[in-house]
Enzyme design. Structure first.
Site, short mmCIF file in Angstrom:
data_model
loop_
_atom_site.label_atom_id
_atom_site.label_comp_id
_atom_site.label_asym_id
_atom_site.label_seq_id
_atom_site.Cartn_x
_atom_site.Cartn_y
_atom_site.Cartn_z
N GLY B 291 0.69 -1.26 0.25
CA GLY B 291 -0.26 -0.09 -0.12
C GLY B 291 0.89 1.33 0.07
O GLY B 291 1.90 1.33 -0.58
N SER B 292 0.26 2.42 0.74
CA SER B 292 0.67 3.67 0.52
C SER B 292 2.41 3.70 0.94
O SER B 292 3.01 4.62 0.60
CB SER B 292 0.09 4.72 1.38
N ILE B 293 2.84 2.97 1.79
CA ILE B 293 4.34 2.87 2.19
C ILE B 293 5.16 2.94 1.17
O ILE B 293 6.31 3.35 1.05
CB ILE B 293 4.67 1.93 3.29
N PHE B 294 4.75 2.18 0.13
CA PHE B 294 5.43 1.93 -1.16
C PHE B 294 5.74 3.28 -2.00
O PHE B 294 6.72 3.38 -2.76
CB PHE B 294 5.09 0.78 -1.91
#
Lengths: 127, 575
Positions: B291-294
């Protein structure tokens, strides 16, 4: 002359007996001393084996004690695990997590001028 | 008369010669035994009273980085019986079951078996063994084992990391399995003359082949940090009724793992009674869509490639159509008022549309190159068994939609350990280090056999990009989605993530909440990843995972005595 010869003859007649007696006593004393030495030697050997057996036993006792020591060490480490300590602290002693922490930023000059609580320094010691 | 004397004389002579012949026969037989076959009989005699006593080889211990024992082996005896020697089997079974707390029926079955040797219980408590020995039961005896029994003094701490051993002290999983050859000792033996009780005769012939205890391992794990990570993770999972979770704490400058916590975990002694799904070290073996941590890695790729600068603005509306697919921002209430944002704001407020625009600008080749450079899709090389590489669609199969979805961490599967290694590279100036658990192998007499130095894999991004990324991620915590990770007096950088879970190719209504960050920003030392799977109620990474990051980070700063870098408003800094 004859008297001397007769005396000598008498001596010759009596010396074989004495000779035999001497020889027998020599043999007997030789056998006796051999026996005595053997007995002493065997006794010492027996003592030595006895001491060696005792040393084996003591080694076994030492091993047992070492084993027990290791077991106790593991028990002690088990009792000092954090989960158990935290549970005891919270449940039995009623302790709570600290809400506030005091942060003291001290320069070395300040350290010389005043006494600093040990706990503050401890918190900033680098591991 | 003369005849009579002659006859007697003849008989005497005949008897004499008969005795001589008999004597000679005996003499030759004696010579045959004592001289000719002397060696053979000597060997036979030696075999009869020569015994071999095995010297046990104790497995090496496992310590944390401060020397606290995490795994130890103890020499323990086993209880065995010769069923043919036991007369009163019922009595023996009853006594043994009482002392050993075992099922009486099972013991009775063993005692009545048609064999001359059977183990009742292996490696029992020493005091119990002594109790049984004192009873002097017929046919029941103690066996000295050639290997020890494994104990884990810290309970279930770092259970997935340490792994477990089998009944013969052989490593089966985790560090125990990976470093089994180093930990295993070498059995020795003593060949000596024994008496009829099997006890060595002191002072007799002795040949010793000494046993070698196994080497000890010193881990990079800090027991206190490991406990802290496990406690905070368990607390968060319990609070949000989540299914499972991971926390990894890493020293960014050398790849040392200070803590690796998985929940649910298990007690190492109960390894064989634990459900299989709980035994898996999900931090290294479970790939998930991050998700967004990528987005952190997309931004790094964009800046480092030179194709994007901090002053560039990108489309950031509510949705964007890419290759026939509509990409939306997350339903978290954050929108771009201007419809255009720079890279810093796109990451700070986690706009999916914004990251898609950035990805489209840099292109799939560049993005793919950096994904591989950060180590995704490959083994990190961590010294644990069962690591998986995750899953990345091959570049030649990438459509525009893949480029878009990968930009916000969907359509790609990575492992937690890959993420922590990659964020550490961003934090430390661009160097990707191999994460490792073991610091050194120490021999039983304290000498260092092998020391594991930091292993640099490659320079992923430049130092300048690393500084720029640190600033952006600092903003995420200061004013973006990661506010709950703020620590008074310290600068923290990080990224939140709330990824929809994929179940057999279909996105379901379950989420993975995560936070990936490092601190202190001015002099980065540690990186932490927190991943909580399927939280109920609140699902956002900024609410579920960020507070866990904060709790662990605060304690870590305190533990290592790192002073605050920012002025605190009052002297009583709040936790």
């Amino acid at each position: 002359m004859l008297t001397i010869f007769n005396e000598r003859a008498k001596k010759v007649k009596s010396s074989p007996l004495k000779l035999v007696f001497n020889r027998i006593s020599l043999v007997l004393s030789f056998i006796f001393s051999i026996n005595l030495i053997s007995i002493v030697y065997l006794n010492q050997c027996a003592k030595l084996v006895n001491y060696q057996y005792k040393s084996c036993q003591l080694r076994e006792i030492k091993d047992t004690l070492e084993r027990q020591n290791n077991i106790l060490q593991v028990k002690e480490e088990n009792l000092s695990n954090f989960e158990r300590i935290e549970k005891l602290a919270k449940v039995k002693l009623g302790m709570v997590m600290p809400v506030n922490r005091i942060v003291l930023n001290l320069s070395s000059s300040v350290l010389q001028a005043s006494r600093v609580p040990y706990f503050a320094l401890d918190k900033f010691s680098k591991r | 008369m003369r005849n009579f004397n002659y006859k007697i004389r003849k008989r005497i002579i005949f008897l004499f010669y008969f005795c001589v012949i008999l004597f000679l026969l005996l003499f030759f037989r004696l010579m045959e035994i004592q001289a000719v076959h002397a060696y053979k009989f000597k060997i036979l005699a030696l075999k009869q009273h020569l015994g071999t006593i095995e010297l046990p080889a104790i497995r090496g211990n496992i310590f944390d980085c401060h020397g606290e024992p995490l795994a130890k082996s103890l020499e323990l005896p086993s209880i065995a019986v010769n069923p043919k020697e036991i007369k009163d089997t019922l009595k023996a079974a009853k006594i043994l079951s009482l002392i050993l707390s075992e099922n009486e029926k099972n013991i009775l079955n063993k005692i009545t078996s048609q064999t001359t040797f059977v183990f009742i219980k292996r490696k029992v408590d020493y005091n119990l063994a002594k109790q049984i020995e004192r009873l002097n039961l017929e046919g029941v005896f103690l066996i000295k084992e050639s290997t020890g029994k494994r104990f884990y003094p810290k309970g279930n701490l770092a259970s997935h990391l340490i792994g477990c051993t089998g009944i013969d002290d052989q490593g089966l999983d985790g560090i125990e399995g990976y470093y089994d050859q180093s930990l295993r000792g070498t059995q020795g033996k003593v060949e000596t003359e024994i008496d009829n009780l099997g006890i060595a005769i002191p002072g007799s012939f002795l040949k010793i082949s000494p046993s070698l205890a196994g080497n000890n391992l010193v881990l990079t794990i800090d027991e206190e940090i490991q406990y802290l990570a496990e406690r905070e993770l368990k607390s968060a999972i319990s609070l949000y009724h989540a299914k499972r979770g991971n926390v990894i704490v890493m020293d960014i400058n050398n790849g040392e793992i200070l803590a690796l916590a998985n929940y649910p975990n298990f007690y190492n002694e109960n390894y064989f009674f634990t459900p299989k799904e709980n035994l898996r070290n999900s931090a290294i073996s479970d790939a998930f869509e991050p998700g967004s941590i990528f987005k952190v890695f997309l931004a790094s790729a964009a800046l480092d490639s030179g194709k994007v600068s901090l002053d560039d603005f990108f489309y950031c509306g509510n949705s964007i159509n890419v290759g026939g697919w509509n990409i939306h921002n997350a339903n978290d209430g954050l929108t771009s008022a201007a419809g255009k944002e720079n890279l810093a704001n796109i990451i700070t407020y986690s706009f999916n549309v914004g990251t898609t625009s950035v990805a489209l600008k840099i292109g799939k080749e560049t993005f793919y190159k950096y994904i591989k450079a950060f180590g995704f899709g490959d083994h990190t090389g961590i010294d644990l068994p069962g690591e998986t590489t995750g899953s990345i669609i091959p570049l030649e199969e990438w459509a525009l939609s893949n480029l878009a979805t990968c930009s916000f961490g969907q359509g790609i599967a990575v492992t937690p350990v890959q993420l922590i290694a990659a964020i550490s590279a961003i934090a430390n100036g661009g160097k990707l280090y191999r994460p490792h658990i073991v610091k050194a192998i120490i021999s039983p007499n304290g000498e260092t056999v092998k020391e594991f130095k930091p292993q640099l894999i490659r320079q992923v991004i430049s130092f300048k990009t690393s500084l720029e990324m640190a600033e952006i991620l600092k903003q995420v915590v200061e004013k973006g989605t990661g506010k709950k990770a703020q620590i008074p007096g310290y600068l923290v950088a990080g990224k939140t993530g709330t990824a929809q879970k994929c179940d057999r190719g279909v996105y379901v209504n379950n989420y993975i909440a995560s936070f990936l960050g490092f601190f202190p920003v001015d002099e980065p030392r540690f990186a932490i990843l927190v991943k909580i799977e399927e939280p109920q109620g609140i699902i956002w990474g900024g609410y579920v995972a960020a507070p866990v990051f904060k709790s662990i980070a605060q304690e870590l700063l305190w533990h290592y005595g790192i002073p605050p870098s920012l002025p605190i408003n009052n002297l009583r800094g709040k936790s």
